[in-house]
Design a protein around this motif. Structure first.
Motif, PDB file in Angstrom:
ATOM      1  N   UNK A 107       3.508   4.691 -11.822  1.00 15.83           N
ATOM      2  CA  UNK A 107       2.730   4.395 -10.606  1.00 15.83           C
ATOM      3  C   UNK A 107       2.241   2.954 -10.519  1.00 15.83           C
ATOM      4  N   UNK A 108       2.007   2.306 -11.657  1.00 15.09           N
ATOM      5  CA  UNK A 108       1.509   0.933 -11.620  1.00 15.09           C
ATOM      6  C   UNK A 108       2.536  -0.046 -11.077  1.00 15.09           C
ATOM      7  N   UNK A 109       3.808   0.338 -11.085  1.00 15.54           N
ATOM      8  CA  UNK A 109       4.870  -0.534 -10.600  1.00 15.54           C
ATOM      9  C   UNK A 109       5.417  -0.095  -9.251  1.00 15.54           C
ATOM     10  N   UNK A 110       4.868   0.941  -8.658  1.00 11.59           N
ATOM     11  CA  UNK A 110       5.506   1.560  -7.511  1.00 11.59           C
ATOM     12  C   UNK A 110       5.582   0.633  -6.300  1.00 11.59           C
ATOM     13  N   UNK A 111       4.561  -0.201  -6.087  1.00 12.60           N
ATOM     14  CA  UNK A 111       4.611  -1.134  -4.975  1.00 12.60           C
ATOM     15  C   UNK A 111       5.751  -2.120  -5.111  1.00 12.60           C
ATOM     16  N   UNK A 147       3.227   1.519   2.105  1.00 15.16           N
ATOM     17  CA  UNK A 147       3.366   2.882   2.600  1.00 15.16           C
ATOM     18  C   UNK A 147       4.265   3.694   1.682  1.00 15.16           C
ATOM     19  N   UNK A 148       5.211   3.044   1.002  1.00 20.14           N
ATOM     20  CA  UNK A 148       6.037   3.745   0.032  1.00 20.14           C
ATOM     21  C   UNK A 148       5.323   4.076  -1.252  1.00 20.14           C
ATOM     22  N   UNK A 149       4.169   3.442  -1.493  1.00 20.15           N
ATOM     23  CA  UNK A 149       3.403   3.689  -2.715  1.00 20.15           C
ATOM     24  C   UNK A 149       2.328   4.761  -2.551  1.00 20.15           C
ATOM     25  N   UNK A 150       2.091   5.213  -1.327  1.00 16.51           N
ATOM     26  CA  UNK A 150       0.993   6.154  -1.090  1.00 16.51           C
ATOM     27  C   UNK A 150       1.256   7.583  -1.572  1.00 16.51           C
ATOM     28  N   UNK A 151       2.445   8.179  -1.336  1.00 16.59           N
ATOM     29  CA  UNK A 151       2.607   9.599  -1.651  1.00 16.59           C
ATOM     30  C   UNK A 151       2.234  10.017  -3.070  1.00 16.59           C
ATOM     31  N   UNK A 152       2.616   9.279  -4.147  1.00 16.38           N
ATOM     32  CA  UNK A 152       2.238   9.739  -5.482  1.00 16.38           C
ATOM     33  C   UNK A 152       0.728   9.722  -5.743  1.00 16.38           C
ATOM     34  N   UNK A 153      -0.031   9.057  -4.878  1.00 20.86           N
ATOM     35  CA  UNK A 153      -1.481   9.006  -5.054  1.00 20.86           C
ATOM     36  C   UNK A 153      -2.199  10.106  -4.285  1.00 20.86           C
ATOM     37  N   UNK A 190       5.066  -6.152  -2.341  1.00 24.07           N
ATOM     38  CA  UNK A 190       4.962  -5.155  -3.406  1.00 24.07           C
ATOM     39  C   UNK A 190       3.903  -5.519  -4.429  1.00 24.07           C
ATOM     40  N   UNK A 191       3.814  -6.799  -4.774  1.00 21.01           N
ATOM     41  CA  UNK A 191       2.771  -7.251  -5.700  1.00 21.01           C
ATOM     42  C   UNK A 191       1.390  -7.007  -5.097  1.00 21.01           C
ATOM     43  N   UNK A 192       1.229  -7.315  -3.814  1.00 26.69           N
ATOM     44  CA  UNK A 192      -0.058  -7.106  -3.145  1.00 26.69           C
ATOM     45  C   UNK A 192      -0.442  -5.629  -3.156  1.00 26.69           C
ATOM     46  N   UNK A 193       0.530  -4.744  -2.895  1.00 26.50           N
ATOM     47  CA  UNK A 193       0.247  -3.309  -2.886  1.00 26.50           C
ATOM     48  C   UNK A 193      -0.206  -2.830  -4.251  1.00 26.50           C
ATOM     49  N   UNK A 194       0.437  -3.305  -5.313  1.00 22.12           N
ATOM     50  CA  UNK A 194       0.051  -2.884  -6.664  1.00 22.12           C
ATOM     51  C   UNK A 194      -1.279  -3.489  -7.098  1.00 22.12           C
TER      52      UNK A 194
END
Length: 414
Positions: A349-353, A131-137, A73-77
């Motif tokens: 969004x900044x915490x979504x990952x 992949x869970x962080x992509x939709x809001x973007x 999650x940290x890497x994704x953010x």
């Protein structure tokens, strides 16, 4: 058409948005590829060693997935979810194609299969939060529930198509052909992802306050989650529901079918009923796009689904079990999609990952640890008491969601 008219035009619904459809195609290809890969890995492991050794190979990927999920999650953010998903799928493609070549040339040692499973566990820890962080973007907030429904359809496609395609590939060309098919499916997702353009994140408090170290980012995300009036209780609901649900579905159904004398075809019918219900709920949400009073519906469907889970172990009739499984799939699919949509719409969004990583850890990292306990408990007391106990945990999740005012009153954007 004037600029004013264009500006006033309503946003394109998610099921007609080329970006969302591109993402859905990539996600579905990757999910089906996962199903093919796992079938090929299990077949090769069984052919190369004892059942116990094969079970160890299949379970080994769970260790890095559970240990590294929060770091993913940290890497994704930090690096952006699109980049992480592309790299994860590219590495999976290369690894599985290399394994296909090895299997076609010789019989691989079990340690080779275990090493591949270990690599896939690490990649899952990176892929799932991203992949869970992509939709809001790529979709407006009022379309995120519809995107979750479409994602559910992609997951169902992977569950329904992956194993049969893998079995067909094994039957026609052996495990090497199945691994090659999985690699090609991972490769298919790459051009779709490479062509995906995401909206930039807004400047927000999470981004401004981010610390320089990865550990600091993780602690910051956990503090944010713990202090959020909706997200904190929502993650508890997700954890409890998965803890109570996955044991009966993945272990209990097989033991129940054996005890009732339904056989392999019986469990197939029950699982088909569940899959049909889950697909129907995803399709409903994908078409409708929004469910009023989402927080209350989330808790209510979990309680109703728990009743069906408990009843499933007390019916001697296969048609009734199939109907109950269909209702479980319908209710669990709807509650799961609503939980994902609320998580994405409520989260900064900044915490979504990092928030997605915690939810994925509960669902895919910790909940599967209940499998051995479920099997042992059914062996001691039979499926009835164990299904009822699991249903009680699922009901507790729904009741908790209904008792937390902020979560019960949570709404999806209009």
């Amino acid at each position: 058409m004037t600029a004013a008219v264009l500006a006033a035009a309503p946003p394109r619904p998610a099921h007609r948005d080329p970006r969302v459809l591109r993402w859905l195609g990539a996600y579905t290809a990757s999910t089906v590829g996962d199903g093919v890969y796992h079938l090929a890995l299990s077949w090769t492991a069984v052919s190369s060693g004892s059942p116990a050794q094969a079970g160890l190979v299949m379970a080994i990927s769970a260790v890095p997935r559970a240990l590294l999920m929060l770091g993913g999650g940290v890497v994704a953010d930090r690096f952006g979810p699109r980049r992480v998903v592309i790299v994860s799928d590219a590495v999976r493609c290369l690894v599985v194609l290399a394994l296909a070549a090895l299997v076609l040339a010789t019989t691989p040692a079990l340690w080779t299969l275990a090493a591949v499973a270990l690599v896939f566990g690490v990649l899952d820890a990176l892929f799932l939060p991203a992949v869970g962080s992509l939709p809001p973007r790529m979709a407006p907030r009022d379309q995120l529930a519809r995107v979750q429904g479409m994602r559910g359809l992609g997951q169902r496609a992977g569950a329904v198509l992956g194993a049969p395609l893998g079995g067909l590939a094994v039957a026609l060309g052996g495990p090497g052909a199945a691994f090659a098919a999985a690699g090609l499916l991972f490769a298919l997702s790459l051009p779709l992802l490479l062509g995906l353009r995401l909206d930039p994140l807004p400047t927000d408090a999470g981004a401004r306050g981010r610390k320089n170290t990865a550990l600091g980012d993780l602690a910051d995300g956990l503090r944010y989650l713990r202090g959020h009036r909706v997200l904190g209780p929502l993650v508890i609901v997700i954890a409890l529901s998965d803890l109570g649900f996955v044991g009966p579905l993945n272990v209990g159904l097989a033991l129940l079918s054996d005890q009732r004398g339904w056989g392999a075809s019986g469990i197939g019918w029950v699982l088909a009923g569940f899959g049909t219900g889950a697909a129907a709920s995803s399709l409903l949400l994908g078409v409708k796009g929004r469910v009023p009073r989402a927080g209350a519906v989330l808790g209510g469907t979990m309680v109703l689904g728990a009743v069906s889970v408990a009843a499933l172990a007390h019916t001697p009739l296969l048609p009734v079990a199939v109907f109950l499984a269909l209702s479980v799939g319908l209710l669990a699919g709807l509650s799961g999609a609503l939980a994902g949509a609320l998580l994405q719409t409520e989260c900064d969004p900044a915490y979504l990952g990092r928030v997605s990583a915690v939810a994925s850890l509960c669902s895919l990292g910790l909940a599967p640890l209940s499998f051995p306990a479920t099997g042992a408990a059914i062996g001691l007391w039979g499926p009835g008491p164990v299904f009822v106990a699991s249903a009680a945990v699922c009901a507790l999740a729904g009741v908790h969601g209904l008792l937390v005012p902020a979560l019960r009153r949570a709404e999806l954007p209009k």
